[in-house]
Motif scaffolding. Structure first.
Motif, PDB file in Angstrom:
ATOM      1  N   SER A  70       0.816  -1.207   0.000  1.00 48.69           N
ATOM      2  CA  SER A  70       0.000   0.000   0.000  1.00 48.69           C
ATOM      3  C   SER A  70       0.856   1.267   0.000  1.00 48.69           C
ATOM      4  O   SER A  70       0.326   2.358  -0.080  1.00 48.69           O
ATOM      5  N   ALA A 130      -1.375  15.709   0.809  1.00 47.79           N
ATOM      6  CA  ALA A 130      -1.149  14.270   0.982  1.00 47.79           C
ATOM      7  C   ALA A 130      -2.414  13.591   0.524  1.00 47.79           C
ATOM      8  O   ALA A 130      -3.415  14.251   0.216  1.00 47.79           O
ATOM      9  N   ALA A 132      -4.553  11.918   2.238  1.00 46.42           N
ATOM     10  CA  ALA A 132      -5.688  12.173   3.126  1.00 46.42           C
ATOM     11  C   ALA A 132      -6.299  13.541   2.861  1.00 46.42           C
ATOM     12  O   ALA A 132      -7.516  13.709   2.961  1.00 46.42           O
ATOM     13  N   THR A 166      -7.601   6.161   6.379  1.00 46.82           N
ATOM     14  CA  THR A 166      -7.861   7.564   6.051  1.00 46.82           C
ATOM     15  C   THR A 166      -9.230   7.746   5.438  1.00 46.82           C
ATOM     16  O   THR A 166      -9.803   8.834   5.551  1.00 46.82           O
ATOM     17  N   ASN A 167      -9.770   6.727   4.787  1.00 49.64           N
ATOM     18  CA  ASN A 167     -11.079   6.896   4.140  1.00 49.64           C
ATOM     19  C   ASN A 167     -12.171   7.174   5.172  1.00 49.64           C
ATOM     20  O   ASN A 167     -12.815   8.222   5.114  1.00 49.64           O
ATOM     21  N   THR A 212      -7.273  -2.640  -1.291  1.00 49.82           N
ATOM     22  CA  THR A 212      -6.143  -2.842  -0.383  1.00 49.82           C
ATOM     23  C   THR A 212      -5.809  -4.322  -0.222  1.00 49.82           C
ATOM     24  O   THR A 212      -4.836  -4.662   0.426  1.00 49.82           O
ATOM     25  N   ASP A 237      -9.848   6.372  -4.340  1.00 46.78           N
ATOM     26  CA  ASP A 237      -8.624   6.546  -3.557  1.00 46.78           C
ATOM     27  C   ASP A 237      -7.486   6.035  -4.423  1.00 46.78           C
ATOM     28  O   ASP A 237      -7.317   4.834  -4.634  1.00 46.78           O
ATOM     29  N   ALA A 239      -4.373   5.738  -4.082  1.00 44.23           N
ATOM     30  CA  ALA A 239      -3.123   5.259  -3.487  1.00 44.23           C
ATOM     31  C   ALA A 239      -2.595   4.007  -4.174  1.00 44.23           C
ATOM     32  O   ALA A 239      -1.397   3.727  -4.127  1.00 44.23           O
ATOM     33  N   ASN A 240      -3.500   3.254  -4.804  1.00 45.91           N
ATOM     34  CA  ASN A 240      -3.059   2.013  -5.437  1.00 45.91           C
ATOM     35  C   ASN A 240      -2.977   2.107  -6.956  1.00 45.91           C
ATOM     36  O   ASN A 240      -2.896   1.090  -7.641  1.00 45.91           O
ATOM     37  N   HIS A 259      -8.143  11.124  -5.775  1.00 51.57           N
ATOM     38  CA  HIS A 259      -6.838  11.731  -5.498  1.00 51.57           C
ATOM     39  C   HIS A 259      -5.770  10.752  -5.938  1.00 51.57           C
ATOM     40  O   HIS A 259      -6.016   9.545  -6.057  1.00 51.57           O
ATOM     41  N   ASN A 261      -1.692   9.625  -5.002  1.00 49.51           N
ATOM     42  CA  ASN A 261      -0.587   9.804  -4.071  1.00 49.51           C
ATOM     43  C   ASN A 261       0.699   9.949  -4.885  1.00 49.51           C
ATOM     44  O   ASN A 261       1.275   8.945  -5.322  1.00 49.51           O
ATOM     45  N   LYS A 264       3.616   8.011  -3.896  1.00 48.97           N
ATOM     46  CA  LYS A 264       3.620   6.584  -4.169  1.00 48.97           C
ATOM     47  C   LYS A 264       3.776   6.404  -5.672  1.00 48.97           C
ATOM     48  O   LYS A 264       4.860   6.163  -6.171  1.00 48.97           O
TER      49      LYS A 264
ATOM     50  N   TYR B  96      10.121   5.153   4.784  1.00 46.99           N
ATOM     51  CA  TYR B  96       8.698   5.403   4.992  1.00 46.99           C
ATOM     52  C   TYR B  96       8.474   5.866   6.435  1.00 46.99           C
ATOM     53  O   TYR B  96       9.409   5.980   7.222  1.00 46.99           O
ATOM     54  N   TYR B 132       0.488  19.307   7.979  1.00 46.08           N
ATOM     55  CA  TYR B 132       0.966  19.698   6.654  1.00 46.08           C
ATOM     56  C   TYR B 132       1.654  21.071   6.615  1.00 46.08           C
ATOM     57  O   TYR B 132       2.743  21.214   6.096  1.00 46.08           O
ATOM     58  N   CYS B 344      -2.176  11.183   7.755  1.00 52.55           N
ATOM     59  CA  CYS B 344      -1.401   9.934   7.669  1.00 52.55           C
ATOM     60  C   CYS B 344       0.013  10.356   7.272  1.00 52.55           C
ATOM     61  O   CYS B 344       0.837  10.641   8.132  1.00 52.55           O
ATOM     62  N   THR B 345       0.278  10.490   5.992  1.00 55.15           N
ATOM     63  CA  THR B 345       1.546  11.069   5.552  1.00 55.15           C
ATOM     64  C   THR B 345       1.639  12.489   6.112  1.00 55.15           C
ATOM     65  O   THR B 345       0.684  13.265   6.000  1.00 55.15           O
TER      66      THR B 345
HETATM   67  C1  LIG Z   1      -4.910   3.002   0.302  1.00 52.17           C
HETATM   68  C2  LIG Z   1      -4.466   4.310   0.868  1.00 52.17           C
HETATM   69  N1  LIG Z   1      -5.311   5.339   0.883  1.00 52.17           N
HETATM   70  C3  LIG Z   1      -4.951   6.543   1.385  1.00 52.17           C
HETATM   71  C4  LIG Z   1      -3.716   6.754   1.912  1.00 52.17           C
HETATM   72  C5  LIG Z   1      -3.435   8.073   2.541  1.00 52.17           C
HETATM   73  O1  LIG Z   1      -2.470   8.827   1.860  1.00 52.17           O
HETATM   74  P1  LIG Z   1      -1.538   9.808   2.641  1.00 52.17           P
HETATM   75  O2  LIG Z   1      -0.716   9.003   3.560  1.00 52.17           O
HETATM   76  O3  LIG Z   1      -0.757  10.478   1.587  1.00 52.17           O
HETATM   77  O4  LIG Z   1      -2.392  10.769   3.372  1.00 52.17           O
HETATM   78  C6  LIG Z   1      -2.811   5.700   1.903  1.00 52.17           C
HETATM   79  C7  LIG Z   1      -1.436   5.909   2.412  1.00 52.17           C
HETATM   80  O5  LIG Z   1      -0.921   5.378   3.294  1.00 52.17           O
HETATM   81  C8  LIG Z   1      -3.176   4.460   1.381  1.00 52.17           C
HETATM   82  O6  LIG Z   1      -2.334   3.435   1.364  1.00 52.17           O
END
Ligand SMILES: Cc1ncc(COP(=O)(O)O)c(C=O)c1O
Ligand SMILES: Cc1ncc(COP(=O)(O)O)c(C=O)c1O
Lengths: 491, 463, 491, 463
Positions: A70, A130, A132, A166-167, A212, A237, A239-240, A259, A261, A264, B96, B132, B344-345
């Protein structure tokens, strides 16, 4: 475990950094501090040596394989870092007039376009700092949309039970109520459960795809239709996205807003915790609500712009500008062709690794499914049989010089490892990881205590989390001052 | 294939293990209609690193200007070379979030040291490992204060998140950075929290008296020191008055100035409850405003409301001290919908830089840099020979009044290579003829002369 | 011990670094190579990770105390590195016209003047690329001087028996014959031996002061007079100038020509072997012979200049220009005051350390003398009593996380350590070193085998030098390819 | 006190241990008349890092120019960002020469890899860990060749260093870099070794026939490929002819071009004996010419004549492979007056950079960069539309003829921000109207156009 405070001595200083003291007689006494702050007083060499040494106590992509599911821990190109470090960018004041910001604005505009192309979304705003914050923007936009239509009862955000933390947290921060939707045994969302969940209160659904669990949600179009029919909107999301970068566009799957990332998928370094960047993209319906500022191209050059119904700014300035520049450099180096290969080779590596681990005797959580750039191993059997938990296993892997995969996420699968090798790792590195996993597996059977007490070769042995939370010690105090203990004399 | 190490032989043998004919087969679970619809536009190869650097360096170069007298939340300070030489090491940059504590002692110890330094600067008990930026830092501080108020009313049941109870209103006392205020409004507004502005007085300062007159006590009072106009607020009075009405005090501060200025924990009788701000002045390039980092410091009693990562000292199996993320039960990955924040980040690498910066500067260095910034700004104000808009004491930034709208003057100065400050009109309609200027320790007498010469020139031109 | 070649695979590449291939059809086939060179084929991540990891196998100032005598391993300011790394310097072509080189020339001119001030020499030429090349220039200048006077029989260069190897080697490279002069038991040159050695064949004497024994040659004026009277000239090897920087000027001691090691005294980094810079300074007599190019200031700006009787250039361009810039930055940050403190605190640290080691039971080679920024410990007694050599001792120190002092130099003192803490190290670091030395001393008595088989905690155990020289293996060959051995599993 | 960590308390307690009243007492062995005679001029404090950077950055900025078409031994290549990010790590940059092998495996292994890569490029058996630069590299190669000749005549008694025996003369065949030649002359001249120049022919190339006519066989023949004019020498013929007269062949090469050009070991029937050159093109900034590094590669049979550090692979006590400096008996610190060279400090950090560069480029990268350099130079020659001075095939550099002295044209171009090549007059009196130009892979079509436009302009102006 010497801290910088242990190295300090009163009146020591890094003089080359200390300008002459100037008079502040015009300032009212009442505004001034009585005592100087207790910052460390060290020489420049001490600071350099201390932090250089500390750096050596980290695992990192530059030094270790880091298959953290992830998190997409791929190579962070040094060239992208350098591109963003040009003095013209680094020294640019965020409020500099547009007339002296055309180079910077051109970069942002180019990145907006690249992200539009790759997601299929008509508009992209780069400001969220970020993932989130990108999610926050997206959910807020969905709310604004419903509100604008007078559809005020929509206060529920659906998330699959596998969702990243974060969701749901974002949905709450946006004042919504979170409703979890079950995931079927095949890893896909349970369509019946979804149908049961949607309704007039549904603001929208947040989901990743691949999920995930590292699985592509095969009925994503059906999911989208159900939510849309119920009057909700779909949040992607991103992120993936690495898994399908250049292969599938989220817009085509039916998502309304998303969004990405960049830290990532776009390979900007994670910095031991951040910074990242979480640009949001939206289709026609939600584009007017995007956060500002965005950049538009006019006949007179580039200028800042706010979408008509913008939700407003989320940061004081332009988000994590430097991360955006790094992502642009990365995107330019990949080009559309390279972009497509990212998903292809991330997926090849994941499937190869999953297959090899399966052959080595590991239980893959979804053995009948394709791995999508990451996959889950469950160590529930090992826990049962040897009393070795996923966490023990993870700690022992560190002794082998590889970073552990993500543990205990997603919550759905017991004793799980979420493993993401990324496309920038070689077959040899993956093979070496298989060897390490296999060795630990053997150790778990033959010498479980060795695994349970791991790690053994790192600067610290297993650290006590419980103690940390129970007896909070969140800052150094003089009482901590340690006299240098005898140097290591192992032989 | 940039950054992909696979040889043809690798691909073949890996596919054989997987049992797939080609890579495309691995995507066979994806509905065909979703796949690769646009391979048409997508076949262009990438640029080399050399070409990429050329394109971006040319653009960067186009944006280089002469001396910068803009502040307003981002400051052109000297950054010791060691800061980024060390922070830029791969071991810091490409790690990380330190989830595996034993493999992350470098970052964890550094953050613990950072927490200590920020606690020292603000006088507070604890600091988080960043949010942030200054804007989101203010927003999260407000959310904290509102939650704390709710907890107080509901007898402290953590996590119960009652919608009733504490006030859902916060007031900004006087000139708080309007960009922070806007970001905060957009963030906390989603939860129905209202931020209202108490106007500054003719002297440019917050009027503590206005707090007395509030009908309902707010959850918190936000005061910025020095305020957005560079003026020194009477933070003691504001803090005391906030306490009187049962509100928490949130101090929004520039951490660099805390080398000299009173720590928020020492404001008034009881001290501020939360100190937040942006860490950019601590060794972080302006870089168009980001990445930088926001910080939040607070009292021990509020630590469970604090968003973001927190590092604690603990022991390992051998009893040796070590560090780990702690209080994770506040966070999204554990607490999900009930987390204190969705963050999170965070902005870890910038925290790394700031920690090294603070180590190199030490108490004397920070104080001297702050005093040098103030001295240069004083010299600038003297050289420009324009009337000050407010006559209370200022620190490091100052509002000057022109005899015409400031925005065209700023543009004219930019054309001469000078970033001559911020025209306040877009933020305060009654200050359209005002310029917020700032000089850091980097500005020389020559820079100041150049500004003042260009200003004469620009004003003549704009006249 | 995986090499970059072990990581390579045919046709792998770091594509972002590889431009498109262009036609070379116009080139004659006979000029082209038939086979590509056997360079490693690796990905960018592999290269970054490999060399990042290798760096971790080094001791360095930034990570360890490094009291290597005669090497002046002091802090290398990062600011000096940055100053020299400005694009205008880094991208400057060495043959760029003077009209577009005024900034660079101004820097060199300023450094020339600083070095003149600090040495008392009237002229300084910056071009020599290391100490040894500075020595070469100096001896060649002495020869030219004699030759110009028709004094052709002067072919002997005297060096004290404690001299650094480069002194005699340089004299040979200049076609001279080397004659060693004995050093007395007090560490100073044996005046009688010197008197006996000088004569009509004497070209000059090369010596350091303080000497390589860390002792100030007290009768340096007498030494100078003897050599001068015999018609010879005096060369000052400035490698040890750190001890007296700002306190004593070599010109005042009677030297005619000298070099400075900027990579020692002026804190430019040593780079794991170099680069350095060895500017030469000369008094009136030898100044005309200095190597070129030098920089002079004229009404029209700075320009390149060659001294009237110059020995000519020693490098293709302007020596190690980047090192000169670093040294200038360092000198500017010190200022004259800081310069003087260098010698003072280097000497304080050395004397403090020497005293503490003596108290701890070590034999100081010259216990009645002041240590001059470095000093000698002899372990002859330990060798006799415990069978532990200075080399064993040195290797064991590495286990304590400090670099070993210089061993077996100067040759005069048996089983010696030449120890130079430098002024940039703190009292605590020196105290920790005393503790380490004391521990090893105890181990030498109680467990000599532990010391003899050291190091125990480094990436390699004791390496076999003899084998290395006997079975020369100077380059990787495919036969070396190692299959990754099982990862470490120590517990 | 920049960079000195001592507090007053430290000084006091240290002096107490030493038993001295003050620091000055520690200097009491130094005759008083020598001490601190000028403390008068010496009390000024230093600049801060900020001030130092400002002073030097302003100067650096003054020297920035537009596109560079100068070569002649220093080349403006692209350097991958990773090269100096890694080479600049403190562990490489602030280590000493790896005397303690176990604590220096990083540097030692890297040098071993470097030796391998250079051996591959040149086709030779061994390479040293660097000499200072291309000039000193040529000088040391000549000294090697002379020593080897002496050894051959004296039956190989190493170290006997006979003055009689082998030839003490070396010839340069054709256009060898005159700056290298000058440095070499000044160095080897001290030992009475003579370097004579065999003129290049009208085609700009060495004439192997001239070697036949030499009265006495020289110790070595030096040939540069591509030669100083950028022309491709018939190195096969020169090497064969050198061997014929019993001389060794020293090939002076640009290592970057060996991505494409024949390796010196493959020249002629038996190959060159020594290959030397400057490593600057391999990831090293031009930086005014230094620091860069010189390299010398040779046959196994000559390894004991090779100057400088050499790293060998060996085993540790556990039998594990590891690396160490070897053949130190050649070096000054062991062999003193009889050493092969006085070199001690070398150019290690640049070797580090070059090794990383070669790893990133690989065989294909190096070949492609070389081909790109050539293609750009060809484009430049076409665009400038000036006659070539020599018509043999050139590679990457080219001599063009103007209709007037070249030096003023170069100056006029510089005034327009173009480094337009090297005027050859100062080096070859018959080529005063000639310009040696070069383009690397970094030069764009726009750069070339800018040069050609400026040239038109400059020539008009100089006319
Ligand atoms: C699946 C998923 N969604 C959302 C996020 C949140 O992103 P960020 O850490 O940039 O806020 C992450 C990051 O860890 C994630 O893996
Ligand atoms: C006393 C002494 N002289 C001369 C030198 C030679 O200097 P360099 O290594 O720069 O050639 C050294 C360096 O090791 C030295 O210590």
């Amino acid at each position: 475990m010497e801290t910088i405070f242990d190295l300090a001595r009163a009146e020591r200083r890094a003089s080359a950094q200390v300008p002459a003291r100037e008079s502040i007689e015009d300032l009212p006494e009442s505004a001034l501090r009585a005592e100087p702050p207790g910052l460390p007083e060290v020489s420049e060499l001490q600071a350099v040596r201390h932090y250089t040494r500390l750096s050596g106590n980290n695992f990192s992509i530059d030094t270790q394989f880091y298959p953290l599911g992830s998190c997409t821990m791929k190579y962070n190109p040094r060239g992208a870092h350098r591109a963003a470090s040009a003095p013209g960018f680094l020294d640019r004041h965020p409020l500099a007039p547009e007339s002296v910001s055309q180079g910077f604005l051109a970069c942002l505009h180019e990145l907006q376009q690249i992200l539009q192309r790759v997601t299929g979304m008509g508009s992209v705003s780069l400001t969220p700092m970020a993932g989130a914050q990108g999610e926050f923007a997206g959910v807020a936009m969905i709310r604004s949309y419903h509100a604008a239509r007078g559809d005020t009862g929509r206060n529920q955000v659906l998330v699959p039970s596998t969702a990243h933390g974060t969701n749901p947290a974002t949905a709450s921060m946006c004042g919504c109520v979170v409703r979890e939707v079950a995931v079927g045994s095949d890893g896909d969302v349970d369509i019946e459960a979804l149908k049961a969940a949607v309704g007039p209160e549904t603001a929208g659904l947040m989901t990743t795809n691949p999920s995930t669990c590292g699985l592509f949600e095969r009925r994503i179009e059906e999911v989208a239709a159900i939510v849309h029919e119920a009057g909700g909107l779909l949040y992607y999301d991103g992120a993936n996205l690495n898994a399908v970068l250049g292969k599938v566009k989220p817009a085509d799957m039916g998502f309304d807003v998303l969004h990405l990332n960049l830290h990532k998928t776009f390979a900007t370094p994670h910095g031991g915790g951040g910074p990242g960047a979480g640009p949001v993209g939206a289709g026609e319906v939600l584009a007017p609500y995007l956060p500002g500022p965005m950049v538009e191209k006019t006949v007179d050059g580039y200028r800042w712009m706010e979408p008509p119904e913008t939700m407003g700014r989320l940061s004081a300035f332009m988000g994590n500008a430097g991360i955006l520049l790094r992502a642009l450099a990365y995107a330019l180096m990949l080009g559309p062709e390279g972009m497509r290969r990212v998903g292809e080779f991330a997926t090849l590596n994941a499937n190869y690794l999953a297959t090899r681990l399966q052959h080595a005797g590991f239980d893959i959580a979804y053995p009948d499914r394709r791995a999508c750039h990451e996959f889950i191993v469950t160590l529930a059997r090992q826990k049962r049989e040897c009393g070795v938990t996923a966490m023990d296993f993870a700690k022992r892997l560190l002794d082998y010089g590889v970073h552990a995969p993500t543990t205990y996420f997603p919550l759905l699968v017991p004793e799980c490892f979420l493993i993401e090798p990324t496309e920038t790792e070689s077959k040899e590195t993956i093979d070496a990881f298989v060897e390490a996993m296999t060795s630990v597996l053997a150790e778990a059977a033959s010498n479980p205590e060795l695994v349970r007490s791991a790690p053994h070769t790192l600067p610290s042995k297993r650290l006590d989390d419980v103690e940390a939370a129970r007896r909070l010690d969140l800052r150094w105090r003089p009482a901590h001052a340690s006299h240098r203990s005898d140097p290591s004399t192992s032989g | 294939m940039p950054f992909i190490p696979h040889t043809k032989a690798d691909v073949a043998s890996m596919l054989a293990v997987v049992g797939a004919a080609d890579i495309d087969e691995l995507f066979d679970e994806i509905p065909a209609n979703l796949r690769a619809r646009d391979s048409g536009d997508g076949d262009a190869a990438g640029l080399t690193e050399m070409e990429t650097l050329r394109r971006m360096a040319e653009r960067a170069r186009a944006d280089e200007t002469g001396p910068c007298f803009l502040g307003a939340g981002a400051y052109d300070h000297h950054i010791p070379s060691a800061v980024w030489d060390i922070a830029g090491r791969g071991e810091f940059m490409t790690a990380y979030t330190p989830y595996q504590a034993e493999a992350s002692q470098g970052t964890l110890q550094l953050v613990y040291e950072f927490q200590t330094m920020m606690s020292e600067l603000t006088g507070m008990d604890v600091c988080n490992a960043s949010v942030y930026d200054g804007g989101s830092g203010l927003a999260e501080s407000i959310l904290m204060a509102v939650r704390a108020g709710e907890r107080r009313r509901t007898g402290g049941r953590a996590g119960s998140r009652p919608r009733a109870g504490g006030s859902r209103r916060v007031v900004l006392a006087g000139a708080v950075n309007p960009l922070y205020a806007a970001a905060a409004r957009n963030i906390v507004g989603q939860q129905g929290i209202e931020i209202s502005q108490l106007p500054h007085g003719e002297n440019g300062l917050a009027d503590p008296g206005l707090l007395k007159d509030l009908a309902e006590p707010p959850a918190a009072v936000v005061v910025q020191q020095p305020n957005f106009f560079g003026l020194l607020e009477d933070v003691d009075a504001v803090t005391d008055q906030a306490r009187e009405c049962g509100a928490l005090t949130i101090g929004c501060v520039n951490p660099l100035t805390l080398g000299l200025l009173k720590a928020p924990a020492d404001w008034g009788e009881g001290g501020a409850d939360i100190a937040c701000g942006d860490g950019q002045p601590l060794g972080i390039p302006m870089a168009s405003g980001g990445p930088s980092f926001g910080f939040i410091c607070t009292r021990q009693s509020l630590v469970r409301q604090l968003p973001g990562r927190i590092v604690g000292r603990t022991r390992d199996l051998d009893g040796k001290p070590g560090f780990t993320l702690t209080l994770q039960a506040r966070e999204q990955h554990i607490r999900r919908a009930k987390a204190t924040s969705n963050i999170c980040t965070n902005q870890g690498l910038l925290v790394t830089a700031a920690t090294i910066y603070l180590s190199l500067l030490g108490p004397e260095g920070l104080r001297n840099v702050a005093s040098a910034c103030h001295a240069r700004t004083r010299a600038l104000v003297a050289a420009l020979d324009l009337p000050r808009r407010f006559d209370s004491p200022y620190f490091h930034e100052c509002v000057l009044r022109l005899d015409r709208p400031a925005q065209p003057v700023v543009e004219a100065l930019a054309a001469r290579g000078i970033l001559g400050g911020l025209a306040l009109g877009p933020y305060f309609s009654d200050l359209a003829d005002c310029l917020l200027v700032c000089a850091t320790e980097k500005r020389t007498a020559r820079d100041i002369r150049q500004f003042s010469d260009s200003l004469d020139d620009a004003v003549r031109k704009a006249a």
